[in-house]
Write an enzyme that holds these catalytic residues in place. Structure first.
Site, PDB file in Angstrom:
ATOM      1  N   SER A 198     -25.254 -25.597 -19.712  1.00 30.74           N
ATOM      2  CA  SER A 198     -26.262 -24.824 -20.431  1.00 30.74           C
ATOM      3  C   SER A 198     -26.713 -25.674 -21.611  1.00 30.74           C
ATOM      4  O   SER A 198     -26.032 -26.640 -22.001  1.00 30.74           O
ATOM      5  CB  SER A 198     -25.644 -23.508 -20.942  1.00 30.74           C
ATOM      6  N   TYR A 202     -18.490 -19.213 -25.487  1.00 32.66           N
ATOM      7  CA  TYR A 202     -19.428 -19.741 -24.492  1.00 32.66           C
ATOM      8  C   TYR A 202     -19.756 -21.209 -24.771  1.00 32.66           C
ATOM      9  O   TYR A 202     -19.646 -22.072 -23.888  1.00 32.66           O
ATOM     10  CB  TYR A 202     -20.691 -18.892 -24.501  1.00 32.66           C
TER      11      TYR A 202
END
Length: 251
Positions: A145, A158
């Site tokens: 990401s 995350y």
């Protein structure tokens, strides 16, 4: 439907997070390249629906309903691969999050994010890469990401796991090179799926997406993965960043 005649025809691909979003789009893209697909995610009903879509491309689909945070993951995957045979492609597309400030993030939530986002790709690669080596090579794609390049508030678990995925991918790439195994990392920007590209239902915190113009269609990312899987073994594409035309900055 006739599948495309490609170097992947008749081979097997393993895709995690395959019940929706990017995982589903990737499974369908690889099916169109002629791959049989082993679909992994938690939701059995959704996996069955994707399996029907995959089979409509003229290839076989196998489903494996499993929680990627399970301590039994390695055995479950090993049993599934015994049914499908050695894969030529592994795509770790699943992910989860525990949004909120670090001071409010429980250790339980932290451990789950680490298990799904970082430990599961390690376990899958550990199980798959020896099989790829025995068949003469293969491709592992880890989906990161933009959070693997820059951290932001409210996403400590995350972002940490996505940064960690970079190191894991680089190590696996170095280990797999002698066996003809390519290990690649994809950094997608925000995708127009909300939580669809993840194997979880909780909300997540990402850079703001104001309109569909500012977000990626997961099919575009899946097309990139399909292209990577069908390109020649050299030169090796190690890392790719794919982003929408963002009109607004990150927080």
């Amino acid at each position: 439907m006739m599948v495309e005649a490609t170097p992947l025809s008749g081979s097997t691909a393993v895709v995690t997070g395959a019940s929706s979003g990017l995982g589903r789009a990737t499974a369908l893209r690889l099916a169109r390249h002629g791959c049989d697909v082993l679909l992994l995610a938690r939701r059995a009903d959704d996996l069955d629906a994707v399996a029907h879509e995959v089979e409509a491309q003229g290839v076989s689909a196998h489903t494996c309903a499993v929680d990627l945070a399970s301590g039994d993951l390695a055995r479950v995957v090993r049993d599934a691969l015994a049914q499908t045979g050695p894969p030529s492609v592994l795509v770790n597309a699943a992910g989860t999050d525990a949004p909120g400030p670090a001071r409010e993030t429980s250790l339980e939530d932290w451990n789950r994010v680490v298990a799904v986002n970082l430990t599961a790709p390690f376990v899958l690669a550990r199980e798959v890469m020896p099989l790829m080596a025995a068949r003469g090579g293969g491709l592992v794609v880890n989906v990161s990401s933009v959070a693997g390049r820059r951290g932001w508030a409210g996403a400590s678990a995350y972002c940490s796991t996505k940064f960690g995925l970079t190191g894991l991918t680089q190590s696996l790439a170095a280990e797999g090179r002698a066996d003809g195994i390519r290990v690649c990392l994809v950094y997608p920007g925000a995708m127009s799926t909300g939580w669809g590209e993840f194997d979880d239902a909780a909300p997540r915190r990402t850079p703001p997406v104001v309109s569909s113009r500012d977000s990626l269609d997961p099919a575009a990312v899946a097309d990139l993965v399909g292209w990577m899987a069908t390109t020649p073994g050299a030169p090796v594409l190690n890392e790719v960043t794919i982003t929408p035309l963002m009109e607004h900055g990150w927080p």
